[in-house]
Design a protein around this motif. Structure first.
Motif, mmCIF file in Angstrom:
data_model
loop_
_atom_site.group_PDB
_atom_site.id
_atom_site.type_symbol
_atom_site.label_atom_id
_atom_site.label_comp_id
_atom_site.label_asym_id
_atom_site.label_seq_id
_atom_site.Cartn_x
_atom_site.Cartn_y
_atom_site.Cartn_z
ATOM 1 N N ILE A 154 -3.144 10.998 11.698
ATOM 2 C CA ILE A 154 -3.860 9.852 12.120
ATOM 3 C C ILE A 154 -5.141 9.756 11.133
ATOM 4 N N ILE A 155 -5.639 11.021 10.597
ATOM 5 C CA ILE A 155 -6.621 10.665 9.772
ATOM 6 C C ILE A 155 -6.249 10.174 8.281
ATOM 7 N N PHE A 156 -5.222 10.361 8.023
ATOM 8 C CA PHE A 156 -4.815 9.947 6.766
ATOM 9 C C PHE A 156 -4.517 8.469 6.771
ATOM 10 N N PHE A 157 -4.013 7.921 7.970
ATOM 11 C CA PHE A 157 -3.834 6.542 8.312
ATOM 12 C C PHE A 157 -5.131 5.794 8.017
ATOM 13 N N ASN A 158 -5.998 6.301 8.886
ATOM 14 C CA ASN A 158 -7.248 5.799 8.994
ATOM 15 C C ASN A 158 -7.938 5.721 7.577
ATOM 16 N N LEU A 159 -7.870 6.958 6.795
ATOM 17 C CA LEU A 159 -8.383 7.108 5.616
ATOM 18 C C LEU A 159 -7.969 5.925 4.396
ATOM 19 N N VAL A 160 -6.526 5.791 4.616
ATOM 20 C CA VAL A 160 -6.208 4.731 3.690
ATOM 21 C C VAL A 160 -6.509 3.282 3.955
ATOM 22 N N MET A 161 -6.670 3.241 5.423
ATOM 23 C CA MET A 161 -6.699 1.705 5.627
ATOM 24 C C MET A 161 -8.556 1.430 5.693
ATOM 25 N N GLN A 162 -9.102 2.260 5.977
ATOM 26 C CA GLN A 162 -10.526 2.039 5.722
ATOM 27 C C GLN A 162 -10.964 2.303 4.247
ATOM 28 N N THR A 163 -10.460 2.789 3.447
ATOM 29 C CA THR A 163 -10.823 2.820 2.054
ATOM 30 C C THR A 163 -10.484 1.635 1.372
ATOM 31 N N ILE A 164 -9.214 1.057 1.679
ATOM 32 C CA ILE A 164 -8.724 -0.336 1.267
ATOM 33 C C ILE A 164 -9.884 -1.472 1.785
ATOM 34 N N GLN A 165 -10.108 -1.232 3.172
ATOM 35 C CA GLN A 165 -11.049 -2.230 3.798
ATOM 36 C C GLN A 165 -12.413 -2.179 3.050
ATOM 37 N N ALA A 177 -8.748 -12.143 -12.973
ATOM 38 C CA ALA A 177 -8.499 -10.932 -13.790
ATOM 39 C C ALA A 177 -9.031 -9.922 -13.112
ATOM 40 N N LEU A 178 -10.776 -10.057 -12.526
ATOM 41 C CA LEU A 178 -11.177 -8.844 -11.772
ATOM 42 C C LEU A 178 -10.615 -8.685 -10.457
ATOM 43 N N ALA A 179 -9.956 -9.734 -10.132
ATOM 44 C CA ALA A 179 -9.121 -9.420 -8.657
ATOM 45 C C ALA A 179 -8.022 -8.483 -8.898
ATOM 46 N N TRP A 180 -7.252 -8.784 -10.064
ATOM 47 C CA TRP A 180 -6.337 -8.129 -10.516
ATOM 48 C C TRP A 180 -6.627 -6.666 -10.617
ATOM 49 N N ILE A 181 -7.699 -6.529 -11.474
ATOM 50 C CA ILE A 181 -8.121 -5.067 -11.554
ATOM 51 C C ILE A 181 -8.382 -4.217 -10.333
ATOM 52 N N LEU A 182 -8.895 -4.904 -9.459
ATOM 53 C CA LEU A 182 -9.429 -4.478 -8.136
ATOM 54 C C LEU A 182 -8.217 -3.996 -7.335
ATOM 55 N N LEU A 183 -7.038 -4.969 -7.523
ATOM 56 C CA LEU A 183 -5.734 -4.500 -6.944
ATOM 57 C C LEU A 183 -5.034 -3.161 -7.676
ATOM 58 N N LEU A 184 -5.432 -3.199 -8.882
ATOM 59 C CA LEU A 184 -4.684 -1.827 -9.499
ATOM 60 C C LEU A 184 -5.628 -0.598 -9.223
ATOM 61 N N ILE A 185 -6.952 -0.833 -9.158
ATOM 62 C CA ILE A 185 -7.893 0.431 -8.746
ATOM 63 C C ILE A 185 -7.443 0.905 -7.286
ATOM 64 N N VAL A 186 -7.314 -0.392 -6.266
ATOM 65 C CA VAL A 186 -7.250 0.252 -4.960
ATOM 66 C C VAL A 186 -5.808 0.833 -4.778
ATOM 67 N N GLY A 187 -4.739 0.385 -5.493
ATOM 68 C CA GLY A 187 -3.412 0.890 -5.610
ATOM 69 C C GLY A 187 -3.372 2.261 -5.847
ATOM 70 N N GLY A 188 -4.090 2.380 -7.271
ATOM 71 C CA GLY A 188 -4.013 3.625 -7.733
ATOM 72 C C GLY A 188 -4.802 4.714 -6.920
ATOM 73 N N ILE A 189 -5.872 4.326 -6.192
ATOM 74 C CA ILE A 189 -6.572 5.185 -5.338
ATOM 75 C C ILE A 189 -5.604 5.585 -4.123
ATOM 76 N N THR A 190 -4.812 4.581 -3.527
ATOM 77 C CA THR A 190 -3.931 4.871 -2.586
ATOM 78 C C THR A 190 -2.743 5.665 -2.806
#
Length: 262
Positions: A176-187, A231-244
């Motif tokens: 549950i902590i892992f699920f919340n961590l991923v979802m809240q990090t993205i948010q 382009a900035l949005a794509w970079i954010l997508l890659l950063i969030v994807g990498g952290i996930t």
């Protein structure tokens, strides 16, 4: 669109990797906004999860009012990202707001939260901590699925409440902590409205509240550089994807499954 120069008024012009090259090599605001967002995520996510777990444990106790408590604690998560709440937050921490009014009544010097980059970001982190309702409900469902037999066996062995929490509750809740961590990090990486309202869309003071999504908005709808913003949005997508991906890769070291001994 990220490979084009487009101002929404004239036809898009293909520029290849020019937008990405400029962002990564010649855009100090990109680095500033990314650092501000990382600081926000690092403090806001743990604060929200800690509060959510603490409140979930409190209302998990048998009570006739437990249903009402769940609703009351969940309300901030529904309205917390709204413009109205952001304005309320700005008034609470403003120069003549509620906090400084209390300090003045106590004979203390006022704190100018929105004139210092560190304290301005701190108010956004506090607002994030206040929006713990969704995580709390997920934690609450996890707590209700922990068998009481585990706690009864621990009590027989002489384990106190603190020992039970670290030996039973936390390990059992790790999925549950892992699920919340991923979802809240993205948010948290996508936070926008509070920073926009509190800084009037500028990211002030001195870009202290210039979170990444606000910078994307500025480029798209203030500077009319839609291709650059894409382009900035794509970079954010890659950063969030990498952290996930990193979170998923490291989860095997601390997330326990139901078949594992805790």
């Amino acid at each position: 669109m990220a490979f084009h120069n487009y101002d929404m008024l004239s036809p898009a012009k293909f520029t290849g990797l020019q937008n990405f090259t400029k962002i990564l090599t010649d855009d100090p605001k990109f680095r500033e906004s990314l650092l501000v967002t990382l600081r926000y995520v690092v403090f806001a996510v743990p604060l929200r999860l800690i509060i959510a777990l603490a409140v979930a444990m409190l209302i998990n106790r048998p009570s006739k009012m437990s249903g009402a408590y769940r609703v009351l604690f969940y309300i901030p998560s529904i309205v917390g990202g709204s413009v109205a709440v952001s304005i309320m937050w700005r008034n609470i921490f403003g120069d003549s707001g509620l906090i400084n009014g209390i300090l003045n009544s106590l004979g203390m010097d006022p704190i100018y939260f929105f004139k210092n980059p560190g304290t301005a970001l701190f108010t956004l982190i506090l607002l994030a901590g206040w929006q713990f309702g969704s995580s709390m409900l997920v934690f609450l469902s996890g707590l209700k699925n922990i068998p009481n037999e585990l706690y009864e066996a621990a009590q027989i062995d002489g384990a106190g409440k603190i020992k039970q929490f670290f030996s039973i509750t936390l390990p059992t809740l790790t999925p549950i902590i892992f699920f919340n961590l991923v979802m809240q990090t993205i948010q948290s990486f996508l936070t926008f409205t509070p920073a926009y309202i509190i800084s009037n869309g500028t990211g002030s003071p001195r870009n202290g509240t210039l979170v990444y999504s606000l910078y994307v908005y500025q480029k798209a709808f203030t500077d009319f550089k839609m291709g650059y913003a894409s382009a900035l949005a794509w970079i954010l997508l890659l950063i969030v994807g990498g952290i996930t991906l990193i979170l998923f890769a490291t989860s095997k070291f601390w997330v326990f499954s139901e078949n594992e001994e805790v």
